[in-house]
Design a protein around this motif. Structure first.
Motif, PDB file in Angstrom:
ATOM      1  N   HIS A  99     -43.533  11.618 -13.466  1.00 45.70           N
ATOM      2  CA  HIS A  99     -43.662  11.574 -12.001  1.00 45.70           C
ATOM      3  C   HIS A  99     -43.538  12.973 -11.416  1.00 45.70           C
ATOM      4  O   HIS A  99     -42.727  13.784 -11.866  1.00 45.70           O
ATOM      5  N   ASP A 126     -35.395  16.663 -12.799  1.00 45.49           N
ATOM      6  CA  ASP A 126     -35.990  15.375 -12.424  1.00 45.49           C
ATOM      7  C   ASP A 126     -37.024  15.599 -11.329  1.00 45.49           C
ATOM      8  O   ASP A 126     -36.669  15.615 -10.174  1.00 45.49           O
ATOM      9  N   ASN A 127     -38.295  15.882 -11.586  1.00 47.21           N
ATOM     10  CA  ASN A 127     -38.805  15.716 -12.892  1.00 47.21           C
ATOM     11  C   ASN A 127     -39.570  16.959 -13.364  1.00 47.21           C
ATOM     12  O   ASN A 127     -40.599  16.860 -14.034  1.00 47.21           O
ATOM     13  N   GLU A 160     -42.256   7.693  -7.616  1.00 51.58           N
ATOM     14  CA  GLU A 160     -41.199   7.135  -8.465  1.00 51.58           C
ATOM     15  C   GLU A 160     -39.865   7.105  -7.731  1.00 51.58           C
ATOM     16  O   GLU A 160     -39.079   6.186  -7.904  1.00 51.58           O
ATOM     17  N   GLU A 161     -39.620   8.136  -6.933  1.00 51.30           N
ATOM     18  CA  GLU A 161     -38.304   8.291  -6.298  1.00 51.30           C
ATOM     19  C   GLU A 161     -38.199   7.553  -4.965  1.00 51.30           C
ATOM     20  O   GLU A 161     -39.207   7.246  -4.342  1.00 51.30           O
ATOM     21  N   ASP A 189     -39.247  11.482 -18.311  1.00 51.46           N
ATOM     22  CA  ASP A 189     -38.443  11.604 -17.098  1.00 51.46           C
ATOM     23  C   ASP A 189     -37.132  12.314 -17.421  1.00 51.46           C
ATOM     24  O   ASP A 189     -36.317  11.803 -18.179  1.00 51.46           O
TER      25      ASP A 189
HETATM   26 ZN   LIG Z   1     -37.092  10.932 -12.372  1.00 52.85          ZN
END
Ligand SMILES: [Zn+2]
Length: 424
Positions: A99, A126-127, A160-161, A189
């Motif tokens: 991501h 991240d990430n 994703e977040e 990830d």
């Molecule tokens: Zn992540």
């Protein structure tokens, strides 16, 4: 070996690991750590807040083109996709994704700072680690002229977040023209080299809103207060005893409402994040969130009606009612990679080959979506170490990153072998 399947997987991985071109790819990963680190620095400097991933996506698409990946596109959900043609282009395909979004809102100051092999920046690990790792793998394959057995799609995905609700990967599985061909999906990830997320944690998210007429703190005193009533619902939810097995959590993540200290608020709002290794628990909690909000509002309305019946002087309160709404704002489906699946067998074989101890974990990642659809998937760390995740003090240390990248490379090639028509 425990089973014939495991023996086959180990034999396959051992053969792969002995190939000259695989060694060349490993050598590239070893010698070019500086280049990978530089990419990581460059990409984390480009802000990628949820729903604002565009500039970082553009940067990644440019890298994909330089690598001569085919059919490089940015799709409607903002995912950047590039295809590495396999020997058998008609067979199944494998996805390697990372991501590109961060948890940090637009406007967050990002000034990457390097200390030795350590990168300090929000999103460094991240990430940043996952995206840099994915690029490193694509480049190592290219430089070693290693052609996977089937097509490999490299995907820098969005959503994703935070409130993204896996929209990038969800879009991929709903709209990518090649989605039916996916035989395996590896997600990168964050950091680490032994953890494998093979059990996708299901989660549900809700927003509860309570609205009322509002008013002046003095002249309208006695009016129904949405903050007070919503607080009652929250307090009740806070008292629910949650099972530790199956592990289940309920987080009250935010609360907002009101405009001024001397005004009765017109609105109050709270958000809830529910997670469980057991989908049944989520259904139970979903009912609790609805019930707590509804009960708090209805009993406040009833209380008001009773009060009005008894005291005619409070005419200005006549007709006062609170309204409420509970809205689902996130739904991450759960799933599990079967112990006896080909992908799991290959991972164990790769880890054995590299002397790593496989540590299966349960978590909520982009792999939730393929797993919920029955597509073999897992999430791996992209090597090195990280800390301060989701904070301004986030850092990433690239020491020994190459071990994890060798792991992913072997797993990717072995999965591609298993997905090509000769074995599918
Ligand atoms: Zn992540």
């Amino acid at each position: 070996m425990a089973s014939p399947l495991a023996a086959t997987a180990f034999g396959q991985v051992t053969r792969l690991a002995a190939e000259r071109r695989v060694h060349q790819a490993f050598r590239w990963l070893h010698l070019q750590e500086q280049a990978v680190f530089a990419w990581q620095q460059e990409l984390v400097e480009i802000p990628a807040p949820p729903f604002g991933e565009g500039p970082r996506a553009e940067w990644l698409a440019q890298r994909f083109r330089e690598l001569d990946l085919r059919d490089v596109v940015t799709d409607e959900a903002g995912n950047v996709i590039g295809r590495m043609p396999g020997m058998d282009e008609a067979a199944g395909c494998v996805v390697l994704s990372a991501h590109i979004d961060t948890v940090f809102p637009a406007g967050t100051v990002i000034e990457p700072r390097v200390e030795g092999r350590r990168l300090h920046a929000p999103g460094a690990c991240d990430n940043g680690a996952g995206v840099a790792g994915m690029l490193a793998l694509a480049t190592a394959l290219r430089e070693a002229e290693l052609q996977p057995a089937c097509d490999v799609y490299f995907v820098g995905n969005t959503g994703e977040e935070g409130g993204g609700d896996l929209r990038g990967i969800r879009h991929l599985y709903q709209h990518a023209p090649w989605r039916e061909r996916i035989r395996g999906h590896i997600v990168l990830d964050g950091a680490g080299d032994s953890v494998a997320i093979t059990h996708a944690l299901a989660s549900l998210r809700f927003r509860a809103v309570v609205r009322g007429p509002g008013g002046h703190a003095w002249t309208d005193a006695g009016s129904l207060n949405p903050i007070l009533v919503l607080s009652r619902a929250i307090a009740r939810l806070g008292e629910i005893v949650l099972p530790s097995s199956p592990r289940t959590t309920l987080n009250i993540g935010s609360i907002r409402g009101g405009t001024a200290i001397n005004a009765i608020p017109e609105e109050a709002e709270a958000s809830f994040d529910l997670r469980s290794t057991d989908p049944e628990q989520l259904i139970r909690l979903e009912v609790e969130v609805h019930r707590a909000t509804e009960d708090a509002v209805l009993s406040a309305n009833l209380e008001m009606a009773t009060r009005l019946a008894g005291q005619r002087s409070a005419l200005h309160l006549a007709g006062q009612r609170l309204r409420f709404a509970v809205e689902k704002i996130g739904d991450r489906p759960g799933g599990r990679l079967p112990e006896d699946s080909r992908l799991m067998g290959l991972l164990l074989a790769v880890d054995r080959q590299l002397g790593l101890r496989t540590e299966p974990r349960v978590a909520s990642t982009d792999a939730n979506l393929p797993l919920s659809l029955g597509v073999p998937a897992l999430t791996l760390g992209a090597g090195g170490q990280g800390g301060g995740i989701h904070t301004q003090a986030e850092w990433y240390d690239a020491t020994n990153r190459e071990l994890a990248l060798r792991r992913v490379l072997l797993l990717l090639l072995a999965t591609a072998d298993a997905s090509s028509s000769k074995e599918a």
